[in-house]
Design an enzyme around this catalytic site. Structure first.
Site, short mmCIF file in Angstrom:
data_model
loop_
_atom_site.label_atom_id
_atom_site.label_comp_id
_atom_site.label_asym_id
_atom_site.label_seq_id
_atom_site.Cartn_x
_atom_site.Cartn_y
_atom_site.Cartn_z
N SER A 1 6.41 -14.23 -2.44
CA SER A 1 5.01 -14.58 -2.65
C SER A 1 4.67 -14.76 -4.13
O SER A 1 3.77 -15.53 -4.47
CB SER A 1 4.09 -13.51 -2.06
OG SER A 1 4.36 -12.24 -2.63
N HIS B 1 1.18 -8.86 -7.56
CA HIS B 1 1.00 -10.31 -7.64
C HIS B 1 0.27 -10.68 -8.92
O HIS B 1 -0.48 -9.87 -9.46
CB HIS B 1 0.25 -10.82 -6.42
CG HIS B 1 0.98 -10.57 -5.13
ND1 HIS B 1 0.77 -9.44 -4.37
CD2 HIS B 1 1.94 -11.28 -4.50
CE1 HIS B 1 1.56 -9.47 -3.30
NE2 HIS B 1 2.28 -10.58 -3.36
N ASP C 1 -3.26 -6.38 -8.06
CA ASP C 1 -2.80 -5.36 -7.12
C ASP C 1 -1.52 -4.69 -7.65
O ASP C 1 -0.84 -4.00 -6.90
CB ASP C 1 -2.55 -5.96 -5.75
CG ASP C 1 -1.50 -7.09 -5.78
OD1 ASP C 1 -1.04 -7.45 -6.89
OD2 ASP C 1 -1.14 -7.59 -4.70
N GLY D 1 6.42 -12.53 1.16
CA GLY D 1 7.01 -11.47 1.96
C GLY D 1 8.51 -11.54 2.14
O GLY D 1 9.12 -10.64 2.72
N ASN E 1 10.58 -7.16 -2.43
CA ASN E 1 10.21 -6.79 -1.06
C ASN E 1 11.27 -5.97 -0.34
O ASN E 1 11.03 -5.45 0.74
CB ASN E 1 9.88 -8.05 -0.24
CG ASN E 1 8.61 -8.71 -0.71
OD1 ASN E 1 7.63 -8.04 -1.04
ND2 ASN E 1 8.62 -10.04 -0.78
#
Length: 244
Positions: free
Chosen positions: A73, A220, A217, A100, A130
């Site tokens: 992502s 990202h 966050d 993801g 991830n």
């Protein structure tokens, strides 16, 4: 018929074949999940993969592509901001990031058409974050190594820019430590047409924290974060694309 079945040469061949199959099955069972190509079953992911295939076909049948972005992502997010247009709008660039994705998913996509028929000058890869919640640093690194090996096999003339996995979390933490261990191992892949670059420090303050205006966050990137990324890799990309 009985004599034929007991023929020592045939018996040896059968036993050898059985042992080979058993060894292959055992090796696959022992391989970390990070290195075993597998698709995701989410409908939206399948649609995104199909869209990537369409984009690849369009590039293959059109003007081609000079630069590919490959990852999860964080890479997919390039298409959502103005920084992409600023740095890559005038270049023949293709974004193959899917949110993801783990290393095993990227590996599956590579083996199922997402770079088929392409011959880019350069490819930028950043993947592994991830996997951090479920895999060891060594297994994540092995997943990245497997992807690089696949790229070298399928794109022998392409310069691979392998980025260290970006830091994550507001403050230094165990996940950052794990990803640093991953980066220490994958940095050893550098050589020949593989170029390693760790730009993680561009996102981190002197006290080790990450600001929300770079990662809202703490994973990202904002537009400012992408600007930092683009500026950090631009000198290397210019060399790999023969633009100097």
């Amino acid at each position: 018929m009985i004599r034929g079945l007991l023929d020592p040469r045939r018996l040896v061949a059968v036993l050898a074949g059985s042992m080979l199959l058993a060894a292959s099955a055992q090796a696959l069972a022992q391989a970390p999940p990070t290195t075993v190509p597998v698709p995701r079953q989410d409908e939206w992911w399948q649609k995104k993969h199909e869209q990537n295939l369409k984009d690849v076909k369009k590039a293959r049948e059109g003007a081609g592509v000079d630069l590919i972005f490959l990852g999860d992502s964080i890479t997919q997010g390039w298409n959502e901001n103005a920084v992409w247009k600023k740095y890559y709008g005038q270049r023949k660039a293709l974004n193959l990031g899917i949110g993801g994705d783990q290393t095993q998913h990227v590996l599956w996509r590579l083996q199922n058409g997402e770079i088929e028929g392409l011959n880019p000058k350069a490819l930028m890869l950043m993947i592994g974050t991830n996997n951090a919640g479920s895999s060891s640093a060594d297994d994540i690194a092995e997943g990245v190594e497997t992807i690089v090996a696949e790229l070298r096999k399928d794109l022998p003339d392409t310069e691979i820019l392998l980025l260290g996995v970006f830091p994550r979390g507001e403050k230094p933490n165990d996940t950052r430590k794990k990803l640093s261990e991953v980066n220490a191992r994958i940095s050893k892949l550098a050589g020949g047409k593989v170029h390693y670059l760790d730009i993680g420090s561009a996102f981190v303050n002197p006290d080790g924290t990450i600001s929300k205006d770079i990662m809202p966050d703490f994973l990202h990137l904002t537009e400012r974060g992408y600007e930092l990324w683009a500026a950090a890799v631009e000198p290397t990309l210019k060399k790999l694309l023969n633009e100097d």
